[in-house]
Write a protein that holds these residues in place. Structure first.
Motif, PDB file in Angstrom:
ATOM      1  N   ALA A  93       0.840  -1.134  -0.115  1.00  0.00           N
ATOM      2  CA  ALA A  93       0.024   0.168  -0.025  1.00  0.00           C
ATOM      3  C   ALA A  93       0.867   1.193   0.042  1.00  0.00           C
ATOM      4  CB  ALA A  93      -0.883  -0.081   1.146  1.00  0.00           C
ATOM      5  N   ALA A  94       1.724   1.156   0.906  1.00  0.00           N
ATOM      6  CA  ALA A  94       2.947   2.291   0.727  1.00  0.00           C
ATOM      7  C   ALA A  94       3.493   2.655  -0.584  1.00  0.00           C
ATOM      8  CB  ALA A  94       3.900   2.061   1.935  1.00  0.00           C
ATOM      9  N   GLU A 124       4.260  11.171   1.042  1.00  0.00           N
ATOM     10  CA  GLU A 124       5.492  10.596   1.777  1.00  0.00           C
ATOM     11  C   GLU A 124       5.324  10.538   3.045  1.00  0.00           C
ATOM     12  OE1 GLU A 124       8.441   8.695   2.472  1.00  0.00           O
ATOM     13  OE2 GLU A 124       8.041   9.157   0.379  1.00  0.00           O
ATOM     14  N   ILE A 125       4.346  11.248   3.824  1.00  0.00           N
ATOM     15  CA  ILE A 125       4.047  11.133   5.269  1.00  0.00           C
ATOM     16  C   ILE A 125       3.184   9.862   5.259  1.00  0.00           C
ATOM     17  CG2 ILE A 125       3.013  12.192   7.417  1.00  0.00           C
ATOM     18  CD1 ILE A 125       3.758  14.930   6.101  1.00  0.00           C
ATOM     19  N   ALA A 126       2.033   9.881   4.590  1.00  0.00           N
ATOM     20  CA  ALA A 126       1.222   8.654   4.612  1.00  0.00           C
ATOM     21  C   ALA A 126       1.962   7.409   4.287  1.00  0.00           C
ATOM     22  CB  ALA A 126       0.152   9.168   3.573  1.00  0.00           C
ATOM     23  N   ALA A 127       2.954   7.189   3.382  1.00  0.00           N
ATOM     24  CA  ALA A 127       3.766   6.120   3.161  1.00  0.00           C
ATOM     25  C   ALA A 127       4.397   5.683   4.115  1.00  0.00           C
ATOM     26  CB  ALA A 127       4.380   6.420   1.945  1.00  0.00           C
ATOM     27  N   GLN A 129       3.759   6.234   7.362  1.00  0.00           N
ATOM     28  CA  GLN A 129       3.047   5.792   8.331  1.00  0.00           C
ATOM     29  C   GLN A 129       2.727   4.439   8.163  1.00  0.00           C
ATOM     30  OE1 GLN A 129       1.445   7.289  11.281  1.00  0.00           O
ATOM     31  NE2 GLN A 129       3.124   8.785  11.086  1.00  0.00           N
ATOM     32  N   LEU A 130       2.379   4.062   6.706  1.00  0.00           N
ATOM     33  CA  LEU A 130       2.083   2.527   6.262  1.00  0.00           C
ATOM     34  C   LEU A 130       3.498   1.616   6.557  1.00  0.00           C
ATOM     35  CD1 LEU A 130      -0.027   3.390   3.171  1.00  0.00           C
ATOM     36  CD2 LEU A 130      -0.607   2.061   5.167  1.00  0.00           C
ATOM     37  N   ASP A 131       4.645   2.259   6.187  1.00  0.00           N
ATOM     38  CA  ASP A 131       5.660   1.396   6.454  1.00  0.00           C
ATOM     39  C   ASP A 131       6.268   1.325   7.875  1.00  0.00           C
ATOM     40  OD1 ASP A 131       6.439   0.931   3.717  1.00  0.00           O
ATOM     41  OD2 ASP A 131       7.623   2.655   3.541  1.00  0.00           O
ATOM     42  N   TYR A 132       6.130   2.184   8.431  1.00  0.00           N
ATOM     43  CA  TYR A 132       6.154   2.385  10.142  1.00  0.00           C
ATOM     44  C   TYR A 132       5.426   1.114  10.590  1.00  0.00           C
ATOM     45  CZ  TYR A 132       6.570   3.677  14.882  1.00  0.00           C
ATOM     46  OH  TYR A 132       6.653   3.936  16.382  1.00  0.00           O
ATOM     47  N   PHE A 133       4.171   1.247  10.612  1.00  0.00           N
ATOM     48  CA  PHE A 133       3.409   0.373  11.345  1.00  0.00           C
ATOM     49  C   PHE A 133       3.544  -1.132  10.732  1.00  0.00           C
ATOM     50  CE2 PHE A 133       1.315   3.983  12.371  1.00  0.00           C
ATOM     51  CZ  PHE A 133       1.332   4.033  14.023  1.00  0.00           C
ATOM     52  N   ALA A 134       3.962  -1.363   9.444  1.00  0.00           N
ATOM     53  CA  ALA A 134       4.026  -2.255   8.789  1.00  0.00           C
ATOM     54  C   ALA A 134       5.295  -3.295   9.575  1.00  0.00           C
ATOM     55  CB  ALA A 134       4.477  -2.588   7.526  1.00  0.00           C
ATOM     56  N   GLY A 135       6.215  -2.376   9.971  1.00  0.00           N
ATOM     57  CA  GLY A 135       7.511  -2.801  10.754  1.00  0.00           C
ATOM     58  C   GLY A 135       7.192  -3.203  12.186  1.00  0.00           C
ATOM     59  N   PHE A 175      -4.492  11.351   5.553  1.00  0.00           N
ATOM     60  CA  PHE A 175      -5.362  10.565   6.521  1.00  0.00           C
ATOM     61  C   PHE A 175      -5.723   9.095   6.290  1.00  0.00           C
ATOM     62  CE2 PHE A 175      -5.975  14.968   8.761  1.00  0.00           C
ATOM     63  CZ  PHE A 175      -4.826  14.707   9.555  1.00  0.00           C
ATOM     64  N   ALA A 176      -6.415   9.397   5.028  1.00  0.00           N
ATOM     65  CA  ALA A 176      -6.987   8.087   4.694  1.00  0.00           C
ATOM     66  C   ALA A 176      -5.896   7.013   4.504  1.00  0.00           C
ATOM     67  CB  ALA A 176      -7.708   8.295   3.290  1.00  0.00           C
ATOM     68  N   ALA A 177      -4.870   7.265   3.838  1.00  0.00           N
ATOM     69  CA  ALA A 177      -3.809   6.030   3.942  1.00  0.00           C
ATOM     70  C   ALA A 177      -3.120   5.818   5.170  1.00  0.00           C
ATOM     71  CB  ALA A 177      -2.833   6.461   2.757  1.00  0.00           C
ATOM     72  N   GLY A 178      -2.725   6.936   6.013  1.00  0.00           N
ATOM     73  CA  GLY A 178      -1.930   6.917   6.926  1.00  0.00           C
ATOM     74  C   GLY A 178      -2.511   6.091   8.183  1.00  0.00           C
ATOM     75  N   LYS A 179      -3.738   6.528   8.297  1.00  0.00           N
ATOM     76  CA  LYS A 179      -4.527   6.092   9.504  1.00  0.00           C
ATOM     77  C   LYS A 179      -5.338   4.676   9.527  1.00  0.00           C
ATOM     78  CE  LYS A 179      -3.552   9.946  11.767  1.00  0.00           C
ATOM     79  NZ  LYS A 179      -2.430   9.729  12.714  1.00  0.00           N
ATOM     80  N   ILE A 180      -5.164   4.021   8.292  1.00  0.00           N
ATOM     81  CA  ILE A 180      -5.473   2.747   8.036  1.00  0.00           C
ATOM     82  C   ILE A 180      -4.637   1.588   8.652  1.00  0.00           C
ATOM     83  CG2 ILE A 180      -7.338   3.201   6.464  1.00  0.00           C
ATOM     84  CD1 ILE A 180      -5.112   1.526   4.302  1.00  0.00           C
ATOM     85  N   ALA A 181      -3.183   2.183   8.903  1.00  0.00           N
ATOM     86  CA  ALA A 181      -2.050   1.391   9.000  1.00  0.00           C
ATOM     87  C   ALA A 181      -2.043   0.753  10.525  1.00  0.00           C
ATOM     88  CB  ALA A 181      -0.802   2.340   8.943  1.00  0.00           C
TER      89      ALA A 181
END
Length: 500
Positions: A93-94, A124-127, A129-135, A175-181
């Motif tokens: 997703a990121a 980049e902020i949203a991506a 967030q996705l990478d951060y929580f994936a880790g 928010f849509a992308a980052g807050k689903i993470a």
């Protein structure tokens, strides 16, 4: 839906490309499919030009119920999905968010009024967030507790169930992308509701992510307050996470009470920036303008909209602020790549900002700069307000106490530090704060005494991945952007085993 990125020019007027990137769908997605609506729609506009961009479905209670049912049906399988597999999907997703960054940024610029170049940072902020929580998926773990001989006691962290995430119009696709993470990483399913003022980038994001997650894991409903109320009150929603106003947060708490839902609320801010006489004045003046978030027309809950300047440097400092503001920000069409300050997101926001400017004048503050709608002829069709600064502001004024969510900065003079902190802490909000001083002792003392959840010293506005973001008092409940956000979407179970 196609996931091919659309090629856009690097600079110039990007408005001719907006029609080509509008989403094909009209907002309702659940069970892995785009759904038809009940016929109710809401119009969505370009606040820079007044142009109608699209009609978007307004989900009724039955449609909200169908989306929640989809999330509920998918929950057990998603919760049992191996954590590393969940993490891999979040990383994909990121990747897609980064691939479509310029397209999403332009769509948001056209629909929410923020400058297109600045909105590219949101991708980049949203991506991230996705990478951060994936880790962090392997960090959802419990502990063992020492007991007497012959027993084992341990804890488990388990997901909650379907989670509703509701977010505002100032950074829609971020928010849509980052807050689903965080909820997805923890094993929850999600139903998102984008802002009615600017839903298009979220719909397009859902098209980009279509087919990535198993059906029912990620769902979307569009609409206004009624849609959000139906979602937050639904008995099968286990948790509601909201970014919005204090009033919206209180409404969510009331609707969550009947079923004792978990809530995560990031709410309003009337944030203070304090300038000490020993501060690096050039850096502090730049910080005062940047911290106000004039780029977003002040439409940011973290904006430092109360500026406290020591009386001994007040006049000199304010001249530096005026120069900095004049050099950096003047309203412009949001889809032009050279624009540094866009339009208000809606007619309601535009009128609210002008109302508070008039209130500042009526209450006796000194209008230092700005103070009206934009005067340039080419901006008359849009919702543009000049960057505005008031000086000689007193604590009892409306512009001193109420969140404006517009490009209005209130400036106070101070001399006595104890009175300073009393004034800073006198309101019922406490999201962020910023302190400028070259003395480490002074900075740490101020950080200790200011009642806010996220503080900067000789800095402002930046968010650090992994640093918990959230507010004191009525500025919210819980923390985001960190491991704490991940744990917000889990519940703790204790297991006691007597061994033979």
């Amino acid at each position: 839906m196609s996931t091919d990125a659309i090629v856009l020019p690097d600079s110039g007027d990007l408005s001719p490309y907006v029609k080509g990137i509008l989403p094909r769908s009209s907002g309702l997605f659940w069970a892995g499919q785009w759904q038809g609506g009940s016929g109710q729609t809401i119009p969505t506009f370009n606040p820079s030009t007044g142009e109608l961009l699209a009609e978007v479905n307004a989900a009724a209670a039955a449609e909200v119920g169908a989306a929640v049912a989809s999330a509920k049906a998918a929950f057990a399988a998603w919760a049992d999905t191996p954590p590393l597999q969940r993490g891999a999907l979040l990383r994909e997703a990121a990747r897609r968010v980064r691939q479509h960054a310029r397209e999403l940024a332009l769509l948001d610029a056209a629909n929410c009024g923020n400058p297109v170049r600045a909105m590219q940072m949101d991708a980049e902020i949203a991506a991230t967030q996705l990478d951060y929580f994936a880790g962090l998926v392997l960090e959802i773990k419990g502990e063992t507790i020492p007991t007497a001989n012959g027993a084992l006691n341990y804890t488990l962290r388990e997901p909650l169930g379907p989670v509703a995430r509701i977010f505002p119009f100032n950074h829609p696709f971020m928010f849509a992308a980052g807050k689903i993470a965080a909820p997805l990483a923890a094993g929850n399913t999600v139903v998102i509701k984008p802002p009615e003022q600017a839903p298009l980038s979220t719909i397009r994001l859902m098209e980009i992510l279509d087919g990535l997650f198993p059906p029912g894991v990620l769902n979307c409903v569009t609409g206004g307050r009624e849609t959000g109320a139906a979602l937050s009150a639904h008995p099968d929603v286990a948790a509601v996470a909201l970014i919005g106003s204090v009033g919206a947060g209180k409404a969510v708490l009331r609707s969550a009470a009947d079923t004792m839902k978990h809530t995560l609320l990031e709410l309003g801010g009337k944030n203070a920036m304090v300038i000490y006489p020993d501060a690096d004045l050039r850096s502090a003046a730049e910080g005062a303008v940047r911290g106000m978030n004039f780029t977003w027309c002040g439409q940011s809950c973290g904006s430092t909209s109360r500026l406290y300047v020591h009386r001994s440097i007040h006049d000199e400092f304010m001249q530096s602020v005026a120069r900095e503001l004049a050099q950096k920000h003047r309203p412009g069409i949001a889809t032009h790549s050279d624009t540094t300050m866009g339009a208000m997101a809606s007619r309601a926001q535009y009128e609210r900002a002008l109302h508070y400017i008039q209130a500042g004048i009526e209450d006796g503050a000194t209008l230092f700069t700005g103070g009206s709608a934009a005067r340039e002829a080419h901006l008359q069709a849009g919702l543009f307000v000049e960057p505005t600064i008031f000086t000689d502001v007193r604590p009892n004024m409306r512009i001193a106490r109420e969140e404006i969510f517009g490009p209005v900065l209130s400036v106070f003079s101070w001399e006595d530090e104890d009175q300073l902190f009393a004034d800073v802490n006198a309101i019922e909000l406490g999201l962020t704060a910023s302190v400028w001083t070259t003395s480490l002792n002074t900075g740490l003392r101020a950080a200790k005494r200011i009642q806010a959840g996220y503080l900067w010293i000789n800095e402002c506005s930046i968010h650090i991945p992994g640093a918990p973001f959230g507010g004191y008092k009525q500025s919210g409940v819980g923390r985001e952007e960190s491991k704490e956000e991940l744990l917000e979407f889990t519940q703790l179970k204790n297991v006691h085993v007597k061994l033979r």
